[in-house]
Write a protein that holds these residues in place. Structure first.
Motif, short mmCIF file in Angstrom:
data_model
loop_
_atom_site.label_atom_id
_atom_site.label_comp_id
_atom_site.label_asym_id
_atom_site.label_seq_id
_atom_site.Cartn_x
_atom_site.Cartn_y
_atom_site.Cartn_z
N GLU A 159 -11.28 -19.06 21.01
CA GLU A 159 -10.19 -18.57 20.15
C GLU A 159 -10.62 -17.38 19.30
N THR A 207 -9.01 -16.76 15.99
CA THR A 207 -8.81 -16.94 14.54
C THR A 207 -10.13 -17.23 13.85
N ILE A 208 -10.99 -17.97 14.54
CA ILE A 208 -12.31 -18.25 13.97
C ILE A 208 -13.05 -16.94 13.69
N LYS A 212 -2.68 -14.39 11.66
CA LYS A 212 -3.12 -15.64 12.28
C LYS A 212 -1.91 -16.22 13.01
N THR A 221 -4.91 -19.35 17.12
CA THR A 221 -5.50 -20.60 16.62
C THR A 221 -5.75 -21.55 17.79
N VAL A 222 -6.18 -22.75 17.47
CA VAL A 222 -6.38 -23.76 18.52
C VAL A 222 -5.06 -24.00 19.26
N GLY A 262 -13.67 -25.90 14.53
CA GLY A 262 -12.97 -27.05 13.96
C GLY A 262 -11.50 -27.01 14.33
N HIS A 319 -3.53 -31.98 6.15
CA HIS A 319 -4.13 -31.59 4.88
C HIS A 319 -4.03 -32.71 3.86
N SER A 375 -1.33 -29.42 10.66
CA SER A 375 -1.53 -28.30 11.59
C SER A 375 -0.80 -28.53 12.90
N ASP A 395 -1.86 -27.59 15.53
CA ASP A 395 -2.90 -27.89 16.53
C ASP A 395 -2.72 -29.32 17.07
N LYS A 406 -12.60 -30.23 9.41
CA LYS A 406 -13.29 -30.04 8.13
C LYS A 406 -12.99 -31.17 7.18
N PHE A 455 -17.18 -31.36 10.81
CA PHE A 455 -17.54 -29.94 10.80
C PHE A 455 -18.95 -29.72 10.24
N LEU A 512 -12.57 -21.72 3.52
CA LEU A 512 -13.74 -21.31 4.30
C LEU A 512 -14.52 -20.22 3.57
N1 PSU Z 1 -11.03 -24.83 11.17
C1 PSU Z 1 -12.18 -24.16 11.01
N2 PSU Z 1 -12.21 -22.81 11.24
C2 PSU Z 1 -11.10 -22.14 11.63
C3 PSU Z 1 -9.89 -22.89 11.82
C4 PSU Z 1 -9.91 -24.21 11.57
O1 PSU Z 1 -13.19 -24.74 10.67
O2 PSU Z 1 -11.16 -20.93 11.82
C5 PSU Z 1 -8.67 -22.18 12.33
C6 PSU Z 1 -8.45 -22.55 13.80
O3 PSU Z 1 -7.97 -21.42 14.49
C7 PSU Z 1 -7.38 -23.62 13.73
C8 PSU Z 1 -6.56 -23.13 12.57
O4 PSU Z 1 -6.62 -23.74 14.91
O5 PSU Z 1 -7.52 -22.65 11.63
C9 PSU Z 1 -5.70 -24.20 11.96
O6 PSU Z 1 -4.93 -23.62 10.97
P1 PSU Z 1 -3.65 -24.36 10.35
O7 PSU Z 1 -4.21 -25.53 9.59
O8 PSU Z 1 -3.00 -23.36 9.51
O9 PSU Z 1 -2.83 -24.79 11.54
#
Ligand code: PSU
Ligand code: MN
Length: 300
Positions: A24, A26-27, A86, A105-106, A125, A130, A140, A142, A159, A189, A266
């Motif tokens: 991916e 976004t990381i 993102k 993202t994932v 991760g 949350h 998420s 994801d 995380k 993580f 992060l």
């Molecule tokens: N967790 C990490 N590093 C990241 C992400 C999650 O440790 O970079 C990124 C990944 O791309 C994941 C996204 O899919 O954040 C999830 O974001 P959200 O919670 O906004 O869906």
């Protein structure tokens, strides 16, 4: 209609059934600082190649979903002034339709990988539920996407800034098998465990591949393989817990919401730990890329 753009190498490998591992972006754009991100991006691809698979880093560039970024495209995604959005799965349509660029993202990477014929994906991760989601509804995408798309996601759990127990419950509801790689604990993580167990455990890439192949016969959901951070790279628990408390406080004080929460936390980890969390992040994602490639080789 916009077609997915696959690099020649990725298209050849997919068409001839050779192993490919999706990665991916976004990381890279939101999870790691500029400079460091490009180095990690390149090493991820090298790691996948060294294990016998073809890497396919994914992003959306000028309205085109690209599967298998070129060296130049990788530099663009990692540039300090890239300014990439993102993009979760819900954002793909708008970004593509409007000709924008963004990091996946994932959720969106899994969907694009699947459409491009790639079944194995490595990341750091997974997004999750949350803390405080009962009020904020911040869960998420994801998780929902993993419930619908049959990609194997190799990651180091979620995380500890997330509600891990709730995340595992949602994965169960979504019929996503969660496998621990040589562990009975769901990794968090930066830490190898946080007191939550995994329902299943595999000992080697062949076992993981056997589970994935069997799962695909009966379900259309993905599989989560949770690979703990290498022992020597695990963060000190006290340091970790202190930074986490501060980070959550910062998010509250600055009223950070939605998709900005993870990147802000992060960044706080990376600054407050003076780079220790960055080294940890790099070590775990490289380890996941290697494992994913080994499983892709088994599956091919
Ligand atoms: N967790 C990490 N590093 C990241 C992400 C999650 O440790 O970079 C990124 C990944 O791309 C994941 C996204 O899919 O954040 C999830 O974001 P959200 O919670 O906004 O869906
Ligand atoms: Mn969210």
């Amino acid at each position: 209609m916009t077609q997915i753009s696959r690099s020649g190498e990725v298209a050849d490998a997919v068409n001839s059934g050779r192993p490919v591992v999706a990665l991916e972006s976004t990381i890279l754009s939101h999870g790691l600082p500029p400079g460091r991100n490009l180095d990690v991006a390149r090493r991820l691809e090298e790691t996948v190649r060294a294990a016998g698979a073809v890497p396919a880093t994914i992003a959306v560039l000028d309205g085109t979903p690209v599967v298998g970024l070129s060296a130049t495209q990788l530099e663009r995604v990692c540039a300090a002034d890239a300014g990439l959005d993102k993009l979760s799965l819900r954002d793909l349509g708008p970004a593509i339709g409007l000709g924008r660029s963004g990091a996946t993202t994932v959720a969106s990477t899994s969907a694009l990988a699947h459409k491009a014929g790639i079944g194995v994906f490595a990341t750091g991760g997974l997004g999750g539920v949350h803390v405080g989601a009962a009020e904020s509804w911040d869960v998420s995408a994801d998780l929902g996407v993993l419930g619908r798309i049959p990609t194997l996601v190799v990651c180091s759990g979620v995380k500890s800034v997330l509600d891990i127990a709730a995340t595992l419950e949602v994965l169960e509801t979504a019929s996503v098998p969660v496998l621990g790689y040589r562990t009975d604990q769901f990794p968090a993580f930066y830490l190898r465990s946080r007191g939550f167990e995994v329902p299943w455990r595999v000992e080697d890439p062949a076992q993981a591949a056997a589970v994935v192949a069997a799962h695909r016969e009966y379900a259309s959901s993905g599989v989560l393989l949770a690979n703990p951070i290498p022992l020597e790279s695990e963060m000190d628990r006290e340091l970790h817990d202190r930074i986490l408390r501060e980070g959550l406080e910062l998010v509250r004080a600055k009223e950070v919401h939605g998709k900005d929460v993870t990147p802000v936390l992060l960044e706080h980890f990376h600054e407050a730990s003076e780079g220790v969390s960055l080294d940890a992040n790099e070590a775990l994602v490289l380890s996941n890329a290697k494992l994913a490639a080994e499983i892709a080789v088994e599956l091919a």
